[in-house]
Enzyme design. Structure first.
Site, short mmCIF file in Angstrom:
data_model
loop_
_atom_site.label_atom_id
_atom_site.label_comp_id
_atom_site.label_asym_id
_atom_site.label_seq_id
_atom_site.Cartn_x
_atom_site.Cartn_y
_atom_site.Cartn_z
N GLU A 17 -3.48 9.87 6.98
CA GLU A 17 -4.28 9.04 6.46
C GLU A 17 -5.83 9.08 6.63
O GLU A 17 -6.50 8.38 7.27
CB GLU A 17 -4.10 7.68 6.56
CG GLU A 17 -2.58 7.27 6.11
CD GLU A 17 -2.23 5.77 6.47
OE1 GLU A 17 -2.89 4.96 6.55
OE2 GLU A 17 -0.78 5.52 6.69
N GLU A 70 2.92 1.84 11.53
CA GLU A 70 2.15 0.87 12.28
C GLU A 70 2.92 -0.17 13.29
O GLU A 70 2.60 -1.50 13.14
CB GLU A 70 1.03 0.41 11.38
CG GLU A 70 0.18 1.35 10.83
CD GLU A 70 -0.70 0.80 9.76
OE1 GLU A 70 -0.74 -0.54 9.66
OE2 GLU A 70 -1.30 1.87 9.08
O1 9MR Z 1 -5.64 1.87 0.92
C1 9MR Z 1 -4.77 0.88 1.07
C2 9MR Z 1 -5.50 -0.43 0.16
O2 9MR Z 1 -5.68 -0.16 -1.18
C3 9MR Z 1 -4.56 -1.69 0.57
O3 9MR Z 1 -5.13 -2.80 0.03
C4 9MR Z 1 -4.38 -1.81 1.90
C5 9MR Z 1 -3.29 -3.22 2.17
O4 9MR Z 1 -3.00 -3.23 3.61
O5 9MR Z 1 -3.46 -0.68 2.30
C6 9MR Z 1 -4.47 0.45 2.44
O6 9MR Z 1 -3.65 1.71 2.97
C7 9MR Z 1 -3.44 1.40 4.25
C8 9MR Z 1 -2.02 2.18 4.36
O7 9MR Z 1 -1.08 1.87 3.48
C9 9MR Z 1 -1.51 2.04 5.82
N1 9MR Z 1 -2.60 2.47 6.70
C10 9MR Z 1 -4.03 1.78 6.56
C11 9MR Z 1 -4.28 2.21 5.19
C12 9MR Z 1 -6.01 1.30 4.99
O8 9MR Z 1 -5.67 -0.09 5.13
#
Ligand code: 9MR
Length: 316
Positions: free
Chosen positions: A251, A160
């Site tokens: 994802e 990102e």
């Molecule tokens: O699913 C993840 C969630 O449990 C966390 O709280 C969050 C923190 O930013 O990150 C989520 O996963 C993310 C992923 O690492 C990167 N792309 C977006 C995903 C959803 O937010």
């Protein structure tokens, strides 16, 4: 491009008489057919799911993953903030457990993620000196990739890093080093584990001719021409036109899990030769980060949803 190694989930019930075996496989899978095996049968590399240490300890997560998926991504435990919240003091336990479980259960692993502006330790956020940040990135990438060398199939080396208009997102990395952090991270990852497929990962890349997609294609083109070892981009046709060996959907979750949308995504991956894999962002709706939106392929009781069945129909 790295060779695609397609791993089938280990047989669940090989030792049981066939009827019992079937009943037991169905019970553990809760779905008649493995979505991973069907996807591999259609020429792709894997169909995986995000999970984590705590989830794997809560059945039926592990059984469902073994029976339906062929790859796992750590939902949180491989992020920098989880691994090294305090400088120099590492917490490898949860990330190790997921990797060990995956290897023992015939699952590929996507390493998520090395360099991300979010879930980043405060001490990294606070760095203002360019040479110090270069050294800290080199150290984080070589330590983490080195620990799991040979066991992580894809790395999301940078995550990102683009704004919606396709320019570099503001972060400690872009502020202190400009684009240079991308080159450092990919080069050190390549050097440390030459067998891993190195990805640049991002979201909102699902519309053609959108600023972020255009930015991604042209930046990756420029970086690859400059010798930065990027192997893949996460999502699809326009992205596949960048000079990388492959693209993947990394994802996936869709609010309410509409059959048409899930099948459209799978069809899009089938249509694009360079698209090698899909990972859904979780197993059961109850554990999704998008609470209340029911965006996954298994419901709150871990029963397969219509989107699951529709994907199987599409693949058969
Ligand atoms: O699913 C993840 C969630 O449990 C966390 O709280 C969050 C923190 O930013 O990150 C989520 O996963 C993310 C992923 O690492 C990167 N792309 C977006 C995903 C959803 O937010």
């Amino acid at each position: 491009m790295k060779s695609a190694l397609a791993l089938l989930a280990a047989p669940l019930v090989a030792a049981l008489p066939s009827d019992m075996g079937k009943a037991s496989a169905l019970k553990q899978r809760q779905a008649p057919v493995s979505i991973h095996e069907a996807f591999v049968g259609a020429g792709k590399e894997f169909f995986g799911a995000a999970t984590d240490q705590g989830l794997l300890q809560r059945e039926p997560n592990a059984a469902i993953i073994r029976a339906n998926f062929g790859q796992v991504t750590h939902e949180n435990s491989m992020k920098w903030g989880s691994l090294e919240a305090n400088r120099g003091s590492y917490n490898w336990g949860p990330a190790d457990e997921v990797v060990d479980w995956a290897v023992a259960n015939g699952q590929l692993v996507r390493g998520h993620t090395l360099i991300w502006h979010s879930q980043l330790p405060q001490w990294v956020e606070g760095i203002t000196d360019a040479e110090e940040l270069r050294e800290v990135i080199r150290n984080h990438v070589s330590t983490t990739v080195g620990r799991y060398a040979g066991r992580i199939h894809h790395w999301d080396v940078v995550n990102e890093i683009l704004a919606e208009d396709g320019s570099l997102r503001d972060s400690v990395f872009s502020r202190v080093l400009g684009e240079e952090f991308v080159k450092i991270a990919f080069e050190v990852a390549r050097e440390t584990d030459p067998s891993a497929v190195l990805y640049i990962n991002d979201y909102n890349l699902d519309q053609a001719n959108y600023g972020k997609v255009n930015g991604m294609v042209s930046l990756v083109q420029k970086w690859v021409n400059e010798g930065v070892p990027i192997d893949g981009i996460a999502a699809l046709e326009q992205l596949a036109s960048a000079p990388v060996g492959e693209v993947a959907i990394t994802e996936l979750d869709i609010a309410q899990a509409p059959v048409e949308d899930y099948t459209a995504v799978v069809q899009a991956c089938l249509n694009v030769e360079k698209c090698t894999a899909i990972t859904v962002w979780g197993v059961g709706d109850a554990d999704s980060w998008r609470r209340g939106e029911d965006p996954l392929l298994f419901d709150n009781n871990f029963n397969p949803k219509p989107a699951y069945d529709a994907i199987i129909d599409l693949l058969s």
